[in-house]
Design an enzyme around this catalytic site. Structure first.
Site, PDB file in Angstrom:
ATOM      1  N   THR A 158       0.811  -1.217   0.000  1.00  0.00           N
ATOM      2  CA  THR A 158       0.000   0.000   0.000  1.00  0.00           C
ATOM      3  C   THR A 158       0.841   1.263   0.000  1.00  0.00           C
ATOM      4  OG1 THR A 158      -1.800  -1.129   1.147  1.00  0.00           O
ATOM      5  CG2 THR A 158      -1.785   1.262   1.266  1.00  0.00           C
ATOM      6  N   ASP A 216       1.450  -7.201  -4.495  1.00  0.00           N
ATOM      7  CA  ASP A 216       0.616  -7.012  -3.326  1.00  0.00           C
ATOM      8  C   ASP A 216       1.034  -8.088  -2.339  1.00  0.00           C
ATOM      9  OD1 ASP A 216      -1.802  -7.679  -1.578  1.00  0.00           O
ATOM     10  OD2 ASP A 216      -2.485  -5.847  -2.571  1.00  0.00           O
ATOM     11  N   SER A 217       1.162  -7.738  -1.068  1.00  0.00           N
ATOM     12  CA  SER A 217       1.716  -8.713  -0.121  1.00  0.00           C
ATOM     13  C   SER A 217       0.820  -9.936   0.068  1.00  0.00           C
ATOM     14  CB  SER A 217       2.005  -8.052   1.230  1.00  0.00           C
ATOM     15  OG  SER A 217       0.823  -7.743   1.928  1.00  0.00           O
ATOM     16  N   SER A 218      -0.434  -9.866  -0.337  1.00  0.00           N
ATOM     17  CA  SER A 218      -1.304 -11.041  -0.265  1.00  0.00           C
ATOM     18  C   SER A 218      -0.855 -12.122  -1.237  1.00  0.00           C
ATOM     19  CB  SER A 218      -2.758 -10.651  -0.555  1.00  0.00           C
ATOM     20  OG  SER A 218      -3.239  -9.746   0.420  1.00  0.00           O
ATOM     21  N   THR A 224       1.290  -4.604   4.356  1.00  0.00           N
ATOM     22  CA  THR A 224       1.059  -4.920   5.766  1.00  0.00           C
ATOM     23  C   THR A 224       0.488  -6.309   5.995  1.00  0.00           C
ATOM     24  OG1 THR A 224      -1.137  -3.891   5.684  1.00  0.00           O
ATOM     25  CG2 THR A 224       0.708  -2.494   6.356  1.00  0.00           C
ATOM     26  N   ASP A 225      -0.244  -6.861   5.025  1.00  0.00           N
ATOM     27  CA  ASP A 225      -0.963  -8.115   5.273  1.00  0.00           C
ATOM     28  C   ASP A 225      -0.046  -9.267   5.656  1.00  0.00           C
ATOM     29  OD1 ASP A 225      -3.398  -6.928   4.854  1.00  0.00           O
ATOM     30  OD2 ASP A 225      -3.623  -7.630   2.792  1.00  0.00           O
ATOM     31  N   THR A 233       2.613  -9.030  15.180  1.00  0.00           N
ATOM     32  CA  THR A 233       1.477  -9.497  14.385  1.00  0.00           C
ATOM     33  C   THR A 233       0.604  -8.310  14.009  1.00  0.00           C
ATOM     34  OG1 THR A 233      -0.254 -11.192  14.298  1.00  0.00           O
ATOM     35  CG2 THR A 233      -0.091  -9.927  16.329  1.00  0.00           C
ATOM     36  N   GLN A 244      -4.181 -19.650  20.319  1.00  0.00           N
ATOM     37  CA  GLN A 244      -4.965 -18.709  19.524  1.00  0.00           C
ATOM     38  C   GLN A 244      -4.966 -17.311  20.133  1.00  0.00           C
ATOM     39  OE1 GLN A 244      -8.951 -20.183  18.908  1.00  0.00           O
ATOM     40  NE2 GLN A 244      -8.254 -22.227  18.314  1.00  0.00           N
ATOM     41  N   CYS A 245      -4.637 -17.204  21.394  1.00  0.00           N
ATOM     42  CA  CYS A 245      -4.661 -15.911  22.075  1.00  0.00           C
ATOM     43  C   CYS A 245      -3.532 -15.024  21.559  1.00  0.00           C
ATOM     44  CB  CYS A 245      -4.505 -16.088  23.579  1.00  0.00           C
ATOM     45  SG  CYS A 245      -5.806 -17.065  24.341  1.00  0.00           S
TER      46      CYS A 245
END
Length: 347
Positions: A14, A58-60, A90-91, A166, A278-279
């Site tokens: 971006t 694109d980072s995706s 950023t992704d 993250t 997952q936390c």
């Protein structure tokens, strides 16, 4: 800062995007337009060069081959620059920063990832300050040594260790957080470095590159009602060597016979099962509750306080390093680049 230079490596994302006049969608453009949008970078008092990857993305669309390419670019130019700034979407930025932390050995110079939530050419962009600050950090030295000789992420008002970070928000300018490790620096009028949190640089030798990653891994996120067929589909993936189990809380999982039998089956087939919570904050502490004791019996390895991004990249790295499952498990339990804080639990 005289005679020092920093290299900006542009991968896409971006921060370097403009609106396509036909579709209105964001698409990448070249670095020269970024330099024109932020003329202040020419006034920082040190040299700035740029390198654009042959294919900006694109980072995706990121694939591990980009990590290897970034490592090669840094290694080939390592002696010419005091630091490196990687402009990245950023992704998947936290994945790339985690990966390079493992792939770049004997690192004594900063590799600072940054990007933005708004394209750098827009009026309210966060990219301008992110880029300027990342460049300052990449050039910062104390007593002739780099202030931050590690792979890190600069976003908003904080600098984080790359493999502790993250993405937590798709809209806010403080899009990244490090829940289990303090910031390496906080940015205000001045840049305040947390020197106790920053890794010590090696005393000698050049950077070492390990440019292979084994992508035969999978991530299985537990949820109430997960069915045996789902686990079967994942575990039976051809060539699978590593499975990251995203468990509940402190590393807890179902105690059903069918569930533990499948985890055990995976282990018996030579698949390394790595337990990550997952936390966002906190740590896996297998054995603390009865619902995690079964995993210990199945040979599951604790991920401690690892992020999912660091867990994926560390497992890919170790599987590429070792064919012996026991060696992989051994090093999963050891902090290689400050990515985990092992805990000894007396249960």
């Amino acid at each position: 800062m005289k005679n020092k230079s920093v290299l900006i490596i542009y991968t896409g994302g971006t921060i370097g995007m403009v609106n396509d006049p036909e579709t209105g969608a964001l698409c990448p453009f070249d670095f020269e337009q970024i330099a024109r949008a932020v003329p202040e970078i020419r006034e920082l008092g040190f040299g700035i060069d740029s390198y654009t990857l042959p294919e900006i993305i694109d980072s995706s669309d990121l694939q591990p081959g980009v990590w290897a390419e970034l490592c090669r670019v840094i290694a080939e130019r390592y002696d010419r620059y005091c630091g490196f700034v990687v402009l990245h979407g950023t992704d998947t930025m936290a994945y790339s920063a985690s990966a390079l932390s493992f792939m770049l050995g004997n690192l004594s110079k900063p590799v600072v990832f940054t990007g933005s939530q708004l394209p750098i050419g827009t009026v309210r962009t966060d990219g301008r300050e992110n880029l300027i600050t990342a460049l300052e950090i990449a050039a910062a030295e104390k007593d002739g040594q780099a202030m931050v000789p590690e792979v890190c992420i600069l976003f908003g008002a904080k600098l984080f260790r790359g493999n502790r970070t993250t993405k937590v928000d798709a809209e806010r300018f403080d899009a990244f957080q490090s829940f289990n490790y303090p910031p390496l620096a906080e940015i205000g009028i001045h840049i305040h470095y947390n020197e106790d949190a920053i890794v010590d640089a090696p005393f000698h030798g050049g950077v070492e590159v390990f440019d292979r990653m084994d992508t035969h891994v999978a991530v299985l996120k537990l949820f109430p009602g997960i069915r045996p067929e789902i686990m079967d589909a994942v575990i039976c993936t051809p060539g699978l060597r590593g499975l990251i189990l995203e468990s509940y809380g402190a590393g807890n999982a179902p105690t059903s016979d069918w569930f533990l039998a499948r985890v055990k089956e995976a282990e018996e087939r030579g698949i390394v099962v790595y337990n990550v919570t997952q936390c966002q904050g906190g740590s896996v502490e297998m054995g603390r509750y009865e619902t995690s004791r079964g995993l210990i019996g199945c040979g599951v390895v604790s991920g401690y306080d690892s992020t999912i991004e660091a867990a994926v990249c560390k497992l890919m790295y170790l599987l590429a390093c070792f064919s012996d499952v026991n060696e992989v498990k051994k090093y999963l339990n050891i902090p290689l680049k400050g990515e985990i804080t092992p805990k000894r639990i007396g249960f």
